[in-house]
Design an enzyme around this catalytic site. Structure first.
Site, PDB file in Angstrom:
ATOM      1  CG  ASP A 142      -0.838  -0.114  -1.199  1.00  0.00           C
ATOM      2  OD1 ASP A 142      -1.300   1.249  -1.608  1.00  0.00           O
ATOM      3  OD2 ASP A 142       0.134   0.242  -0.130  1.00  0.00           O
ATOM      4  NE  ARG A 177      -9.494  23.491 -15.823  1.00  0.00           N
ATOM      5  CZ  ARG A 177     -10.293  23.978 -14.526  1.00  0.00           C
ATOM      6  NH1 ARG A 177     -10.633  22.698 -13.673  1.00  0.00           N
ATOM      7  NH2 ARG A 177     -10.471  25.532 -14.407  1.00  0.00           N
ATOM      8  CG  HIS A 287      -5.307   7.931   3.696  1.00  0.00           C
ATOM      9  ND1 HIS A 287      -5.062   9.222   4.041  1.00  0.00           N
ATOM     10  CD2 HIS A 287      -5.003   7.437   4.933  1.00  0.00           C
ATOM     11  CE1 HIS A 287      -3.431   8.521   4.127  1.00  0.00           C
ATOM     12  NE2 HIS A 287      -3.737   7.643   4.612  1.00  0.00           N
TER      13      HIS A 287
HETATM   14  O1  F6P Z   1       0.119   1.168   1.808  1.00  0.00           O
HETATM   15  C1  F6P Z   1      -1.190   1.309   2.406  1.00  0.00           C
HETATM   16  C2  F6P Z   1      -1.025   2.553   1.776  1.00  0.00           C
HETATM   17  O2  F6P Z   1      -2.118   3.774   1.439  1.00  0.00           O
HETATM   18  C3  F6P Z   1      -0.284   3.257   0.404  1.00  0.00           C
HETATM   19  O3  F6P Z   1      -0.947   3.314  -0.664  1.00  0.00           O
HETATM   20  C4  F6P Z   1       0.181   4.309   1.096  1.00  0.00           C
HETATM   21  O4  F6P Z   1       1.575   5.368   0.503  1.00  0.00           O
HETATM   22  C5  F6P Z   1       0.552   4.374   2.500  1.00  0.00           C
HETATM   23  O5  F6P Z   1      -0.238   3.870   2.816  1.00  0.00           O
HETATM   24  C6  F6P Z   1      -0.344   5.592   3.183  1.00  0.00           C
HETATM   25  O6  F6P Z   1       0.142   5.764   4.571  1.00  0.00           O
HETATM   26  P1  F6P Z   1      -0.680   7.013   5.629  1.00  0.00           P
HETATM   27  O7  F6P Z   1      -1.513   6.026   5.800  1.00  0.00           O
HETATM   28  O8  F6P Z   1       0.777   6.505   6.939  1.00  0.00           O
HETATM   29  O9  F6P Z   1      -0.555   8.468   5.477  1.00  0.00           O
END
Ligand code: F6P
Length: 368
Positions: A142, A177, A287
């Site tokens: 982030d 779109r 992810h």
């Molecule tokens: O802090 C890293 C991050 O990937 C954020 O961007 C996201 O909001 C969060 O972690 C997601 O967390 P988790 O892996 O617990 O779903």
């Protein structure tokens, strides 16, 4: 100088590209330059609480520079100051920090390198005050940690998100779109801003600049009036409309930070279809942005930070977090990251540059 014979290394919080590069740098410098023993602590603070330590040899950290994730495992649910214990049918939170500190001492770890985000490093600062000799290493895709200008993992996330924006242009153009790409970032818009600019997004929506639907729709209408039949929107998961709230995907009560954001892109897509009459689709990258091999830039940064962490230990500089400050590797107090998130400043030069090339941040009264 601190008398060091054996150090521990731990990764906490969400995984992040570059964690293994830090582990490698720390272990290699500690082993080769100082002849210290190195122990990995498994699964973040869970391993400290449960005394799960594993010796790391040069062979263990060889060949991991390019690997995503962390060879030590991680956890974002194990806080030694509020550890979740089962009691009957329910759970209670208990302070088990004394146990965690005791395990570190029993193992004879003279110093620790704790790699993590704000949650992990906040706990690290408390453990340092409880007497452990700790150097922190900031990590998060982030890029929102206080005390450092840059975190490793960010460049990889931006690169994945940019590739997604590039690829989505194809469908946007062919089908005329609105394509919306939702990226991570928690309550900060760094990933959306950089990937949005790099991918040539027409509209970039970040939490720091609340948007209005009218302004976003006006930008799309304006593009159509110029003959551009498609629009690309890059939206941060934490983006919110003016006067509104961020969209929460779910709460994970066992997590140190229970809120998981997500879904704002779908909400926006429905509203834009209604307002513009144009078809909209949303892709949530999630992810994918944290997965896979780190970019060269993240490998370099992670290596520098890991090597610097060992230098600080050798100099007896504990209670510090290694950091990037003004383009140089340096360090700040370990208390720094707990002081709040580092958000995108509204006068950030990249916002100015993006506006200059016609990108909308959803806050104007008319498209342009
Ligand atoms: O802090 C890293 C991050 O990937 C954020 O961007 C996201 O909001 C969060 O972690 C997601 O967390 P988790 O892996 O617990 O779903």
């Amino acid at each position: 100088m601190a008398e060091i014979k054996r150090i521990g290394i731990m990764t906490g919080g969400g995984d992040c590209p570059g964690l293994n590069a830090v582990i490698r740098a720390v272990a290699k410098r500690a082993l080769f330059e100082h002849g210290w023993e190195v122990f990995g602590i498994e699964d973040g603070y869970e391993g400290m609480i449960k005394a799960r330590f594993r010796r790391l040899t040069a062979a263990d950290v060889s060949g991991i520079l390019t690997q995503g994730g962390t060879i030590l495992g991680t956890s974002n649910t194990s806080d030694p100051y509020a550890y979740l214990l089962r009691r009957g049918k329910g759970t209670v939170r208990r302070d088990v920090s004394v146990r965690a500190v005791g395990h570190v001492r029993e193992k004879g770890l003279d110093a620790l390198v704790l790699i993590g985000g704000d949650g992990t490093l906040h706990t690290a600062a408390r453990l340092a005050k409880a007497g452990l000799r700790i150097v922190g290493v900031p990590k998060t895709i982030d890029n929102d940690l206080r005390g450092t200008d840059r975190t490793f993992g960010f460049d990889t996330a931006v690169s994945v998100a940019t590739e997604a924006v590039d690829r989505l242009h194809t469908t946007a153009q062919s089908h005329h779109r609105i394509m919306i790409v939702e990226v991570m970032g928690r309550r900060a818009g760094w990933i959306a801003l950089y990937a949005g600019v790099a991918g040539g997004g027409d509209i970039i929506l970040i939490p720091e600049i609340p948007y209005t639907l009218d302004a976003v729709a006006a930008k799309i209408h304006f593009r159509r009036s110029c003959g551009k039949k498609f629009s690309i929107v890059v939206i941060a998961e934490g983006a919110k409309p003016k006067g509104g709230e961020a969209v929460i995907h779910k709460r994970i009560e066992t997590s140190v930070d229970p809120v998981r954001l997500g879904g704002v892109g779908f909400v926006l897509g429905d509203e834009l279809e209604r307002l513009t009459g144009q078809e909209a689709r949303c892709v949530v990258l999630g992810h994918l942005q944290r997965g896979g091999s780190p970019t060269p830039s993240d490998r370099v940064l992670a290596t520098q930070l890991g090597a610097e962490a060992v230098r600080l230990i050798a100099r007896g500089e504990f209670g510090r977090m290694v950091a990037v400050r003004g383009g140089k590797i340096s360090s700040v107090s370990l208390d720094e990251p707990a002081k709040g998130q580092r958000l995108v400043p509204l006068d950030h030069p990249l916002i100015t540059a993006a506006r200059a090339v016609g990108t909308s941040f959803g806050d104007e009264n008319a498209g342009g």
